[in-house]
Design a protein around this motif. Structure first.
Motif, short mmCIF file in Angstrom:
data_model
loop_
_atom_site.label_atom_id
_atom_site.label_comp_id
_atom_site.label_asym_id
_atom_site.label_seq_id
_atom_site.Cartn_x
_atom_site.Cartn_y
_atom_site.Cartn_z
N LYS A 358 13.79 1.84 7.27
CA LYS A 358 13.27 3.27 6.61
C LYS A 358 12.02 3.87 7.74
O LYS A 358 11.97 4.90 7.67
CB LYS A 358 12.87 2.99 5.45
CG LYS A 358 12.14 3.87 4.70
CD LYS A 358 11.77 3.59 3.21
CE LYS A 358 11.39 4.93 2.54
NZ LYS A 358 10.76 4.55 1.21
N ALA A 359 11.51 2.62 8.30
CA ALA A 359 10.23 3.33 9.29
C ALA A 359 10.67 3.54 10.48
O ALA A 359 10.01 3.81 11.56
CB ALA A 359 9.05 2.27 9.16
N GLU A 360 12.00 3.26 10.88
CA GLU A 360 12.55 3.81 12.14
C GLU A 360 11.76 2.65 13.18
O GLU A 360 11.73 2.93 14.27
CB GLU A 360 12.62 4.79 12.64
CG GLU A 360 13.12 5.91 11.59
CD GLU A 360 13.10 7.38 12.38
OE1 GLU A 360 12.05 7.66 13.27
OE2 GLU A 360 13.82 8.15 11.63
N VAL A 361 11.77 1.30 12.79
CA VAL A 361 11.29 0.11 13.56
C VAL A 361 12.40 -0.80 13.87
O VAL A 361 13.19 -1.17 13.12
CB VAL A 361 9.85 -0.46 12.94
CG1 VAL A 361 9.63 -1.77 13.49
CG2 VAL A 361 9.00 0.54 12.56
N LEU A 387 2.96 -10.73 6.64
CA LEU A 387 2.51 -10.34 7.93
C LEU A 387 3.68 -9.47 8.61
O LEU A 387 3.18 -8.41 9.22
CB LEU A 387 2.57 -11.63 8.84
CG LEU A 387 1.55 -12.78 8.55
CD1 LEU A 387 1.68 -13.95 9.46
CD2 LEU A 387 0.14 -12.10 8.70
N ALA A 388 4.85 -9.44 8.31
CA ALA A 388 5.81 -8.86 8.78
C ALA A 388 5.78 -7.06 8.35
O ALA A 388 6.02 -6.34 8.99
CB ALA A 388 7.29 -9.31 8.81
N SER A 389 5.71 -7.14 6.93
CA SER A 389 5.56 -6.01 6.43
C SER A 389 4.44 -5.23 6.78
O SER A 389 4.39 -4.05 6.96
CB SER A 389 5.50 -5.92 4.85
OG SER A 389 4.51 -6.92 4.53
N ASN A 390 3.25 -5.86 7.04
CA ASN A 390 2.03 -5.23 7.67
C ASN A 390 2.49 -4.74 9.01
O ASN A 390 1.84 -3.73 9.52
CB ASN A 390 0.74 -6.32 7.67
CG ASN A 390 0.12 -6.20 6.12
OD1 ASN A 390 0.41 -5.45 5.47
ND2 ASN A 390 -0.97 -7.22 6.10
N ALA A 391 3.20 -5.34 9.76
CA ALA A 391 3.30 -4.90 11.14
C ALA A 391 4.18 -3.88 11.16
O ALA A 391 4.10 -2.96 11.94
CB ALA A 391 4.00 -6.20 12.11
N VAL A 392 5.15 -3.67 10.20
CA VAL A 392 5.92 -2.58 10.22
C VAL A 392 5.19 -1.35 9.79
O VAL A 392 5.37 -0.15 10.36
CB VAL A 392 7.26 -2.89 9.46
CG1 VAL A 392 7.97 -1.48 9.12
CG2 VAL A 392 8.22 -3.98 9.88
N LYS A 393 4.47 -1.49 8.90
CA LYS A 393 3.61 -0.25 8.03
C LYS A 393 2.25 0.03 9.20
O LYS A 393 2.38 1.39 9.10
CB LYS A 393 3.14 -0.93 6.73
CG LYS A 393 4.33 -0.97 5.78
CD LYS A 393 3.57 -1.13 4.26
CE LYS A 393 2.94 -2.35 4.21
NZ LYS A 393 2.49 -2.57 2.85
N TYR A 394 1.75 -0.71 9.70
CA TYR A 394 0.57 -0.54 10.21
C TYR A 394 0.63 -0.50 11.88
O TYR A 394 -0.13 0.05 12.65
CB TYR A 394 -0.59 -1.31 9.99
CG TYR A 394 -0.84 -1.29 8.38
CD1 TYR A 394 -1.37 -0.16 7.75
CD2 TYR A 394 -0.71 -2.63 7.79
CE1 TYR A 394 -1.75 -0.07 6.28
CE2 TYR A 394 -1.13 -2.32 6.49
CZ TYR A 394 -1.46 -1.16 5.66
OH TYR A 394 -1.68 -1.10 4.37
N GLY A 395 1.42 -1.32 12.35
CA GLY A 395 1.47 -1.83 13.84
C GLY A 395 2.55 -1.43 14.63
O GLY A 395 2.57 -1.97 15.80
N ALA A 396 3.49 -0.78 14.33
CA ALA A 396 4.83 -0.61 15.02
C ALA A 396 4.62 0.75 15.76
O ALA A 396 5.60 1.52 15.76
CB ALA A 396 6.04 -0.63 14.12
#
Length: 491
Positions: A358-361, A387-396
């Protein structure tokens, strides 16, 4: 009372013998002791035991012999000097302490005259040197009938603790009290006056200005004796208790903090439970209205959607708060077992994939090896998902998030790597503060600021640690480090 048979058995001893009561007064003595002191047996009865010794031996008796007698119940070969009518008498002292009928403590002493004068002098010199090496001050304090104060005896440590010489205090003892801070001086003198009145031990804690300009805490403990002329004399000890008070204050502060933390956790747990019931009702009715009513306008459906979204965000916050309180209270049950690290990362990859899509990551797996870690399977999955959801939402920021497995000696590193904007050292320092989202609360991504705190707590309860490495512009790497086991160690 002393058994009359004991008196008969000691009457013809070649050495001195006497007994004292719990107050330290002579209640029986034999003729040999009277001859040593040059007086009648009757003159010894009722005398305080200290009066039988010379000044220096009184200090040694009260500061060393009495505590040892109370602790061990006996003394063996303590060398003291008796204050005889015709001069000092060097002697070896043996003693035994026991409970008499009625519960009263009494002590019996045997005095053997010492003819080896040189040996006694050497031993007394050793005792004096030992007293001088004691970290506190051994002293004798006299309050005369006219109220004047003096210290007839004081060890040299007073130079270090007060910047005064013993000779300065022999005539004018108030110089020591002048070193006490004015705010404490009155209380110390009042405690001393009460001790003189009641003949109860004198104890006080007070602050002094150290000779080098540092404030220190001292404690005085002394036992009083009233003299025939109405004066009172104390034998005691002054100790520096600064470090002890600091430890006590730190312990008290820690206990207060722990009490406040428990109260906070209890409050959050109760409030969270109370909020979940009406909130579930709100979410349930919002969903019913969205699904079961065709008469709603587009605007009304949009408003209901906002209600449901806000309710789900609030429910997530409540659940996270409950997790935090359970972790802090130690009420999280862990079932530690061997877990395939590769399987844990694969499960995380599968669960986070819809969010990444959904976030195109792009979500990648980098697992060149396989190993088994000791962990709670469900809690490890929860920590990796956070950790993984944070990385997708904030750090990708670069569109790629990598789940990696790396061996690390006897441990394994389960890493979540993003290519986002990274973190400054200041942000890393504030990363695990509850509700601190490092400014992300102003952005479009929803969150509670509790996920990393929960993750670290769960990892530590599993016996591992959570590490973070980042630089501005270079992304972030969060690593769960857990102990690994070999094939032979598996359950």
């Amino acid at each position: 009372m002393i058994d009359s048979r004991a008196l008969g058995s000691t009457a013809h001893l070649p050495c001195g013998w006497f007994a004292i009561d719990g107050a330290g007064c002579v209640i029986a003595a034999n003729a040999a002791l009277a001859r040593m002191l040059g007086c009648d047996e009757a003159a010894l009865l009722g005398r305080p035991i200290e009066s039988l010794f010379t000044l220096e031996s009184r200090v040694l008796y009260l500061s060393h012999a009495v505590p040892m007698l109370k602790l061990r119940g006996e003394l063996s070969e303590v060398m003291l000097t008796l204050a005889g009518e015709h001069g000092p008498v060097d002697a070896l002292v043996y003693a035994r302490r026991e409970q008499r009928d009625g519960g009263e403590a009494a002590s019996e002493f045997v005095i053997a005259r010492l003819h080896e004068r040189k040996r006694l002098e050497d031993q007394l010199l050793t005792a004096r040197r030992a007293a001088e090496q004691v970290p506190g001050i051994v002293f004798q304090c006299l309050r005369r009938a006219d109220g004047g104060l003096a210290f007839p005896y004081m060890t040299e440590v007073v130079r270090v603790m007060y910047g005064l010489a013993p000779v300065q205090l022999r005539a004018d003892g108030r110089r020591l009290f002048d070193a006490i801070e004015p705010a404490h001086r009155a209380a110390v003198l009042a405690a001393m006056a009460a001790s003189a009145e009641t003949l109860q031990p004198w104890r006080a804690e007070y602050r002094v200005e150290h000779p080098v300009g540092v404030q220190r805490w001292h404690e005085v403990n002394a036992t009083p004796r009233r003299q025939p002329d109405g004066s009172v004399i104390w034998h005691g000890f002054i100790a520096d208790v600064t470090e002890r008070r600091a430890l006590a204050d730190a312990s008290q502060a820690r206990q207060a903090a722990e009490t406040a933390s428990r109260a906070k956790s209890d409050f959050l747990a109760r409030v969270s439970h109370e909020l979940r019931t009406p909130l579930n009702g709100i979410l349930g009715f919002a969903q019913l209205l969205l699904v079961g009513s065709d008469a709603l306008t587009v605007t009304q459906r949009r408003h209901l959607g906002h209600i449901e979204q806000a309710g789900r965000h609030l429910l997530l916050l409540i659940n996270d708060m409950l997790d935090i309180t359970r972790i802090e209270a130690g009420k999280v049950t862990m079932q530690i077992e061997p877990v395939e690290a590769l399987d844990a990362l694969a499960d995380c990859h599968q669960l986070v994939a819809p969010l990444a899509s959904k976030a195109e990551v792009e979500l990648q797996l980098d697992t060149p090896c396989s190993c088994v870690v000791l962990a709670d399977r469900n809690r490890l999955r929860q920590a990796l998902l956070n950790l993984a959801s944070n990385a997708v939402k904030y750090g990708a920021g670069g569109g790629v998030v990598t789940l990696a497995l790396r061996p690390d000696g006897g441990s394994a590193r389960l890493e979540v790597i993003d290519r986002g904007p990274g973190l400054t050292p200041e942000q890393i320092g504030a990363l695990f503060q509850p509700f601190n989202r490092l400014g992300a609360e102003r952005g479009p991504v929803e969150g509670t600021g509790l996920g990393l705190v929960i993750t670290r707590g769960l990892v530590e309860l599993m016996g591992g640690r959570l590490e973070v490495a980042s630089q501005p512009g270079a992304g972030c790497t969060f690593a769960i480090v857990l102990p690994s086991v070999g094939p032979d160690d598996r359950i």
